[in-house]
Each structure stands twice: as C-alpha cells, then as structure tokens.
Enzyme design. Sequence first.
Site, PDB file in Angstrom:
ATOM      1  N   GLU A 116       0.836  -1.209   0.000  1.00  0.00           N
ATOM      2  CA  GLU A 116       0.000   0.000   0.000  1.00  0.00           C
ATOM      3  C   GLU A 116       0.869   1.257   0.000  1.00  0.00           C
ATOM      4  O   GLU A 116       0.566   2.228  -0.695  1.00  0.00           O
ATOM      5  CB  GLU A 116      -0.934  -0.035   1.218  1.00  0.00           C
ATOM      6  CG  GLU A 116      -1.955  -1.155   1.072  1.00  0.00           C
ATOM      7  CD  GLU A 116      -2.914  -1.261   2.245  1.00  0.00           C
ATOM      8  OE1 GLU A 116      -2.434  -1.346   3.387  1.00  0.00           O
ATOM      9  OE2 GLU A 116      -4.130  -1.262   2.011  1.00  0.00           O
ATOM     10  N   GLU A 136      -3.676 -10.206   4.163  1.00  0.00           N
ATOM     11  CA  GLU A 136      -4.741  -9.793   5.070  1.00  0.00           C
ATOM     12  C   GLU A 136      -5.807 -10.876   5.187  1.00  0.00           C
ATOM     13  O   GLU A 136      -6.358 -11.105   6.277  1.00  0.00           O
ATOM     14  CB  GLU A 136      -5.392  -8.488   4.569  1.00  0.00           C
ATOM     15  CG  GLU A 136      -4.561  -7.244   4.827  1.00  0.00           C
ATOM     16  CD  GLU A 136      -3.507  -6.947   3.756  1.00  0.00           C
ATOM     17  OE1 GLU A 136      -3.166  -7.862   2.977  1.00  0.00           O
ATOM     18  OE2 GLU A 136      -3.001  -5.807   3.728  1.00  0.00           O
TER      19      GLU A 136
HETATM   20  C1  1HE Z   1       6.616  -8.567  11.956  1.00  0.00           C
HETATM   21  C2  1HE Z   1       5.945  -8.415  10.728  1.00  0.00           C
HETATM   22  C3  1HE Z   1       4.783  -7.610  10.719  1.00  0.00           C
HETATM   23  C4  1HE Z   1       7.658  -9.687  10.414  1.00  0.00           C
HETATM   24  N1  1HE Z   1       4.396  -7.034  11.877  1.00  0.00           N
HETATM   25  N2  1HE Z   1       6.178  -7.976  13.074  1.00  0.00           N
HETATM   26  N3  1HE Z   1       2.097  -8.662   6.938  1.00  0.00           N
HETATM   27  C5  1HE Z   1       2.251 -10.000   6.964  1.00  0.00           C
HETATM   28  O1  1HE Z   1       1.340 -10.738   7.261  1.00  0.00           O
HETATM   29  C6  1HE Z   1       3.612 -10.487   6.636  1.00  0.00           C
HETATM   30  C7  1HE Z   1       4.248 -11.040   7.889  1.00  0.00           C
HETATM   31  N4  1HE Z   1       5.670 -11.328   7.718  1.00  0.00           N
HETATM   32  C8  1HE Z   1       6.159 -12.388   7.032  1.00  0.00           C
HETATM   33  O2  1HE Z   1       5.449 -13.108   6.353  1.00  0.00           O
HETATM   34  C9  1HE Z   1       7.635 -12.655   7.166  1.00  0.00           C
HETATM   35  O3  1HE Z   1       8.108 -11.962   8.316  1.00  0.00           O
HETATM   36  C10 1HE Z   1       8.480 -12.237   5.948  1.00  0.00           C
HETATM   37  C11 1HE Z   1       8.174 -13.152   4.770  1.00  0.00           C
HETATM   38  C12 1HE Z   1       8.247 -10.795   5.551  1.00  0.00           C
HETATM   39  C13 1HE Z   1       9.981 -12.359   6.302  1.00  0.00           C
HETATM   40  O4  1HE Z   1      10.235 -13.667   6.783  1.00  0.00           O
HETATM   41  P1  1HE Z   1      11.584 -13.960   7.628  1.00  0.00           P
HETATM   42  O5  1HE Z   1      11.646 -15.440   7.883  1.00  0.00           O
HETATM   43  O6  1HE Z   1      12.735 -13.326   6.953  1.00  0.00           O
HETATM   44  O7  1HE Z   1      11.398 -13.165   9.024  1.00  0.00           O
HETATM   45  P2  1HE Z   1      10.487 -13.536  10.293  1.00  0.00           P
HETATM   46  O8  1HE Z   1      11.242 -14.453  11.194  1.00  0.00           O
HETATM   47  O9  1HE Z   1       9.129 -13.973   9.872  1.00  0.00           O
HETATM   48  O10 1HE Z   1      10.298 -12.111  10.977  1.00  0.00           O
HETATM   49  C14 1HE Z   1      11.364 -11.475  11.661  1.00  0.00           C
HETATM   50  C15 1HE Z   1      10.761 -10.677  12.808  1.00  0.00           C
HETATM   51  O11 1HE Z   1       9.926  -9.650  12.239  1.00  0.00           O
HETATM   52  C16 1HE Z   1       9.833 -11.506  13.672  1.00  0.00           C
HETATM   53  O12 1HE Z   1       9.888 -10.949  14.970  1.00  0.00           O
HETATM   54  P3  1HE Z   1      10.811 -11.650  16.114  1.00  0.00           P
HETATM   55  O13 1HE Z   1      10.630 -10.775  17.298  1.00  0.00           O
HETATM   56  O14 1HE Z   1      10.278 -13.039  16.260  1.00  0.00           O
HETATM   57  O15 1HE Z   1      12.215 -11.662  15.575  1.00  0.00           O
HETATM   58  C17 1HE Z   1       8.463 -11.232  13.098  1.00  0.00           C
HETATM   59  O16 1HE Z   1       7.416 -11.407  14.043  1.00  0.00           O
HETATM   60  C18 1HE Z   1       8.609  -9.767  12.746  1.00  0.00           C
HETATM   61  N5  1HE Z   1       7.656  -9.364  11.722  1.00  0.00           N
HETATM   62  N6  1HE Z   1       6.623  -9.136   9.788  1.00  0.00           N
HETATM   63  C19 1HE Z   1       5.086  -7.240  13.019  1.00  0.00           C
HETATM   64  N7  1HE Z   1       4.099  -7.391   9.604  1.00  0.00           N
HETATM   65  C20 1HE Z   1      -2.898  -0.598   6.774  1.00  0.00           C
HETATM   66  S1  1HE Z   1      -3.468  -2.146   6.894  1.00  0.00           S
HETATM   67  C21 1HE Z   1      -2.260  -3.198   6.246  1.00  0.00           C
HETATM   68  C22 1HE Z   1      -2.485  -4.603   6.705  1.00  0.00           C
HETATM   69  C23 1HE Z   1      -1.288  -5.451   6.513  1.00  0.00           C
HETATM   70  O17 1HE Z   1      -0.216  -4.991   6.183  1.00  0.00           O
HETATM   71  S2  1HE Z   1      -1.526  -7.103   6.768  1.00  0.00           S
HETATM   72  C24 1HE Z   1      -0.049  -7.854   6.242  1.00  0.00           C
HETATM   73  C25 1HE Z   1       0.940  -7.959   7.372  1.00  0.00           C
END
Ligand code: 1HE
Length: 274
Positions: A116, A136
């Site tokens: 976005e 989402e």
């Molecule tokens: C996060 C977020 C996040 C990672 N909010 N903390 N977006 C998503 O649903 C995508 C979510 N993220 C992922 O699918 C993956 O993190 C990735 C594919 C982007 C990267 O994977 P990877 O293996 O390199 O990293 P990871 O181990 O998943 O994430 C590293 C850290 O970042 C981990 O935290 P930690 O404390 O365990 O190290 C994750 O929890 C954190 N992290 N993505 C919070 N999005 C205006 S409305 C819009 C609505 C949306 O955007 S919905 C889509 C959200």
Amino acid sequence: MGGQSSLSEFVRYEQRGPIAVLTLDRPAKRNALDTATVLALGAFLADPPADVAAAVLRSSSEHFSAGLDLSELTHTSVFEGVLHSRGWHEPLNRIQLGTIPVVSVLRGAVIGGGLELALATHIRVAEPSAYYALPEGSRGIFVGGGASVRLPRIIGVHRMADMMLTGRVLDASAGLELGISQYLVGHDEGDDKAIELAGRIAENNPVTNYAVLQALPRIAEMGPNEGLFVESLMAAISQGSDRAKELLDDFLAGRAAKVIAQESGDGATVRETP
Ligand code: 1HE
C-alpha cells in the site's frame, strides 16, 4: 547509501542535491510499518525542504516492507480499527497527491501495508527479489491502507481478489507485466536506477511535476468532458510558467535534448544533447 539523519525511529534521511533519499530501516522486523513511520513519511513528503525536487524511498535491507506492524492491531476495538486505517489513508494520500514525485525501490517482501505504501509512490522500481502479496485474508483482516482503491486501478479487481482470497503471491516479473512496478532492474541495481530516475524528474519544470501528481490521478477519475477541460487548464498553467518558456526556447534554438529510442527494454527513453 547510508542515512545521514533520521525522520523517525525507523526512517533515515539523506539529501543528495535535489533528491531526498528516505530509507526504511527496521531490518529486525522486516520493515514492519508502525504508525509513527507512516506519519513521518507523509509529513516529510507533504512538506519537503524547498530545495528538494524528488524523493527516493528504499529499504536498508533485503525486504521493502512486511506490511503493517501487526502488533499494533491486537486487541483494538472496532472504532480504533477505523481510526487506525484512516491514520494510514491521510499520510499515503499526502504522498500520492503531494508536491514532489517519489520513486520507490522494491525488493524482497512488498506485503500488505508495504504494498500500500509502494502504491502511493509514483514510480516503482523493482529488483528481481521483489514479491507482492496481500496476506490480510489469512490474518482475518482487510486491507486498510488504500489498496482497495489503488490496486484495482492498476491490476483489476479480479486479480486483487485472487491475491486476497487465495494468498496468491506475484513475483517481480508478474508485477512488471501488470504495472505494479514500472521498471524491473537487476539484483542490487534498484537504488542506482531510482536515483537516476529521480535526478531526471528533478530537472523537470516543477509546475509539470506538480500537474502530473495533482491533475493526472484526478482527471483519471473524471468523465471525459470534465477531464479534457481540466487538462486544458493544466496545460495553460504549465506552459505559462517561466521555466516552460525557457525550455521551449531552448528546443527551438537547437539547445535542447532530443528524444531517441533506447534498447535497454526497461521502458525508458534517453536524451541526447545536440
Ligand atoms: C513482523 C511483521 C509484521 C515480520 N508485523 N512484526 N504482513 C504480513 O502478514 C507479513 C508477515 N511477515 C512475514 O510473512 C515474514 O516476516 C516475511 C516473509 C516478511 C519475512 O520472513 P523472515 O523469515 O525473513 O522473518 P520472520 O522471522 O518472519 O520475521 C522477523 C521478525 O519480524 C519476527 O519478529 P521476532 O521478534 O520473532 O524476531 C516477526 O514477528 C517480525 N515481523 N513481519 C510485526 N508485519 C494498513 S493495513 C495493512 C495490513 C497489513 O499490512 S496485513 C499484512 C501484514
């Protein structure tokens, strides 16, 4: 490209001549976007320093953005949810309908709110690692940062529905083909390409850049007769500016760059100074 200062906790800022380089810098959370980050970007781009004519929005790491910081959404009420989404709409509108063009560099995850944010920028340069998704659907929520308005206008409602309903992920090639990015460059080439494009943009008549940002998206929403009339007004305003007169005189005197075709295949034209 190292940031010289910070706009907020996770946004670095560097100025290169007339170009503002904004770097998302929260690698540990894959550039998950909290409200402060989105507000900082909107505030800066709505009111940039007077000597800034274009901006580049990039990431310091391998992902552009994993989207909304999901920790902000837990345990919120319905009303807080409305306000949260509206809190994205305003800064992203300020970017899209701003005063300076923004070139984004997309690599790795361009997910949810990250997509976005990218869609609110004007030129999107993708690297081969870029991929686009709207998870989402699988998180039990809906898009809230303007994707339902901006994305169908680029790829169509049916493709966006597919992304949301099935979790379909589009790769960088599909993104280029569908218009999510206008450019697809090689690995690690995105920053240089974005700086090059922003440099070109910064040379334009600022009135033309303003007209492109303000008038084009509005005209696209108008009926044809209204659109043609606004186009005429905008054409007159831009050609009445001093800079336009200089540029037209330069061309007629043989001093201006010529437009020639280029074979690089990335959609750009090159200019040749006589
Ligand atoms: C996060 C977020 C996040 C990672 N909010 N903390 N977006 C998503 O649903 C995508 C979510 N993220 C992922 O699918 C993956 O993190 C990735 C594919 C982007 C990267 O994977 P990877 O293996 O390199 O990293 P990871 O181990 O998943 O994430 C590293 C850290 O970042 C981990 O935290 P930690 O404390 O365990 O190290 C994750 O929890 C954190 N992290 N993505 C919070 N999005 C205006 S409305 C819009 C609505 C949306 O955007 S919905 C889509 C959200």
